[in-house]
Design a protein around this motif. Structure first.
Motif, PDB file in Angstrom:
ATOM      1  N   UNK A 118     -22.769  28.223  98.132  1.00  0.00           N
ATOM      2  CA  UNK A 118     -21.941  28.533  96.972  1.00  0.00           C
ATOM      3  C   UNK A 118     -22.267  29.911  96.414  1.00  0.00           C
ATOM      4  N   UNK A 119     -23.542  30.274  96.350  1.00  0.00           N
ATOM      5  CA  UNK A 119     -23.912  31.587  95.836  1.00  0.00           C
ATOM      6  C   UNK A 119     -23.358  32.693  96.726  1.00  0.00           C
ATOM      7  N   UNK A 120     -23.448  32.524  98.037  1.00  0.00           N
ATOM      8  CA  UNK A 120     -22.891  33.520  98.962  1.00  0.00           C
ATOM      9  C   UNK A 120     -21.382  33.606  98.825  1.00  0.00           C
ATOM     10  N   UNK A 121     -20.729  32.468  98.651  1.00  0.00           N
ATOM     11  CA  UNK A 121     -19.277  32.432  98.506  1.00  0.00           C
ATOM     12  C   UNK A 121     -18.835  33.123  97.217  1.00  0.00           C
ATOM     13  N   UNK A 122     -19.565  32.903  96.128  1.00  0.00           N
ATOM     14  CA  UNK A 122     -19.230  33.559  94.862  1.00  0.00           C
ATOM     15  C   UNK A 122     -19.394  35.071  94.946  1.00  0.00           C
ATOM     16  N   UNK A 123     -20.444  35.522  95.635  1.00  0.00           N
ATOM     17  CA  UNK A 123     -20.725  36.956  95.725  1.00  0.00           C
ATOM     18  C   UNK A 123     -19.619  37.702  96.482  1.00  0.00           C
ATOM     19  N   UNK A 124     -19.137  37.114  97.558  1.00  0.00           N
ATOM     20  CA  UNK A 124     -18.062  37.749  98.337  1.00  0.00           C
ATOM     21  C   UNK A 124     -17.219  36.668  98.999  1.00  0.00           C
ATOM     22  N   UNK A 125     -16.173  36.221  98.303  1.00  0.00           N
ATOM     23  CA  UNK A 125     -15.361  35.099  98.791  1.00  0.00           C
ATOM     24  C   UNK A 125     -14.690  35.330 100.143  1.00  0.00           C
ATOM     25  N   UNK A 126     -14.510  36.573 100.552  1.00  0.00           N
ATOM     26  CA  UNK A 126     -13.837  36.847 101.813  1.00  0.00           C
ATOM     27  C   UNK A 126     -14.752  36.785 103.027  1.00  0.00           C
ATOM     28  N   UNK A 127     -16.054  36.843 102.828  1.00  0.00           N
ATOM     29  CA  UNK A 127     -17.005  36.843 103.940  1.00  0.00           C
ATOM     30  C   UNK A 127     -17.296  35.420 104.416  1.00  0.00           C
ATOM     31  N   UNK A 128     -17.627  35.259 105.712  1.00  0.00           N
ATOM     32  CA  UNK A 128     -17.991  33.930 106.213  1.00  0.00           C
ATOM     33  C   UNK A 128     -19.285  33.436 105.561  1.00  0.00           C
ATOM     34  N   UNK A 129     -19.337  32.159 105.282  1.00  0.00           N
ATOM     35  CA  UNK A 129     -20.503  31.551 104.632  1.00  0.00           C
ATOM     36  C   UNK A 129     -21.295  30.776 105.672  1.00  0.00           C
ATOM     37  N   UNK A 130     -22.630  30.899 105.628  1.00  0.00           N
ATOM     38  CA  UNK A 130     -23.483  30.163 106.562  1.00  0.00           C
ATOM     39  C   UNK A 130     -23.651  28.723 106.092  1.00  0.00           C
ATOM     40  N   UNK A 131     -23.616  27.798 107.029  1.00  0.00           N
ATOM     41  CA  UNK A 131     -23.828  26.385 106.730  1.00  0.00           C
ATOM     42  C   UNK A 131     -25.283  26.185 106.301  1.00  0.00           C
ATOM     43  N   UNK A 132     -25.524  25.433 105.222  1.00  0.00           N
ATOM     44  CA  UNK A 132     -26.893  25.203 104.781  1.00  0.00           C
ATOM     45  C   UNK A 132     -27.691  24.283 105.707  1.00  0.00           C
ATOM     46  N   UNK A 133     -27.024  23.599 106.647  1.00  0.00           N
ATOM     47  CA  UNK A 133     -27.715  22.688 107.561  1.00  0.00           C
ATOM     48  C   UNK A 133     -27.977  23.348 108.914  1.00  0.00           C
ATOM     49  N   UNK A 134     -26.929  23.835 109.568  1.00  0.00           N
ATOM     50  CA  UNK A 134     -27.089  24.386 110.914  1.00  0.00           C
ATOM     51  C   UNK A 134     -27.144  25.911 110.958  1.00  0.00           C
ATOM     52  N   UNK A 135     -26.716  26.580 109.885  1.00  0.00           N
ATOM     53  CA  UNK A 135     -26.772  28.037 109.825  1.00  0.00           C
ATOM     54  C   UNK A 135     -25.588  28.745 110.447  1.00  0.00           C
ATOM     55  N   UNK A 136     -24.638  28.013 111.016  1.00  0.00           N
ATOM     56  CA  UNK A 136     -23.466  28.625 111.635  1.00  0.00           C
ATOM     57  C   UNK A 136     -22.568  29.252 110.579  1.00  0.00           C
ATOM     58  N   UNK A 137     -22.011  30.397 110.894  1.00  0.00           N
ATOM     59  CA  UNK A 137     -21.067  31.050 109.990  1.00  0.00           C
ATOM     60  C   UNK A 137     -19.737  30.309 110.038  1.00  0.00           C
ATOM     61  N   UNK A 138     -19.059  30.232 108.913  1.00  0.00           N
ATOM     62  CA  UNK A 138     -17.747  29.602 108.885  1.00  0.00           C
ATOM     63  C   UNK A 138     -17.662  28.349 108.043  1.00  0.00           C
ATOM     64  N   UNK A 139     -18.702  28.041 107.264  1.00  0.00           N
ATOM     65  CA  UNK A 139     -18.630  26.888 106.360  1.00  0.00           C
ATOM     66  C   UNK A 139     -17.553  27.157 105.317  1.00  0.00           C
ATOM     67  N   UNK A 140     -16.816  26.145 104.974  1.00  0.00           N
ATOM     68  CA  UNK A 140     -15.714  26.272 104.023  1.00  0.00           C
ATOM     69  C   UNK A 140     -16.181  25.758 102.667  1.00  0.00           C
ATOM     70  N   UNK A 141     -16.077  26.612 101.645  1.00  0.00           N
ATOM     71  CA  UNK A 141     -16.438  26.233 100.284  1.00  0.00           C
ATOM     72  C   UNK A 141     -15.147  26.113  99.495  1.00  0.00           C
ATOM     73  N   UNK A 142     -14.939  24.952  98.876  1.00  0.00           N
ATOM     74  CA  UNK A 142     -13.730  24.699  98.101  1.00  0.00           C
ATOM     75  C   UNK A 142     -14.113  24.390  96.661  1.00  0.00           C
ATOM     76  N   UNK A 143     -13.498  25.109  95.721  1.00  0.00           N
ATOM     77  CA  UNK A 143     -13.750  24.876  94.294  1.00  0.00           C
ATOM     78  C   UNK A 143     -12.879  23.718  93.841  1.00  0.00           C
ATOM     79  N   UNK A 144     -13.495  22.618  93.446  1.00  0.00           N
ATOM     80  CA  UNK A 144     -12.776  21.419  92.990  1.00  0.00           C
ATOM     81  C   UNK A 144     -12.907  21.209  91.490  1.00  0.00           C
TER      82      UNK A 144
END
Length: 70
Positions: A15-41
């Motif tokens: 979430x912190x990475x997503x807030x800093x730059x919403x357009x950049x790929x986010x790393x998964x907190x479990x496996x570390x792969x880029x491309x985790x999707x963060x959705x504001x609910x």
């Protein structure tokens, strides 16, 4: 499906990475792969309810502390 990580890990990485730059790929907190999707609910401003989903490992974190039926 993997176990849910702690809230501090979710907020600290995804979430912190997503807030800093919403357009950049986010790393998964479990496996570390880029491309985790963060959705504001959040239903209200500053409620901070986020869903984090990773298509690579299947990790899903629902940030709503009290899930309900819609």
């Amino acid at each position: 499906m993997r176990a849910i990580a702690t809230t501090s890990v979710i907020r600290g990485r995804a979430v912190t990475a997503w807030r800093a730059s919403p357009g950049d790929p986010v790393a998964c907190p479990v496996c570390g792969a880029k491309g985790a999707v963060v959705t504001d609910r959040s239903a209200r401003p500053y409620a901070e309810w986020y869903n984090v989903a990773c298509p690579a490992c299947g990790f899903v974190h629902y940030g709503n502390p009290a899930p309900t039926v819609q």
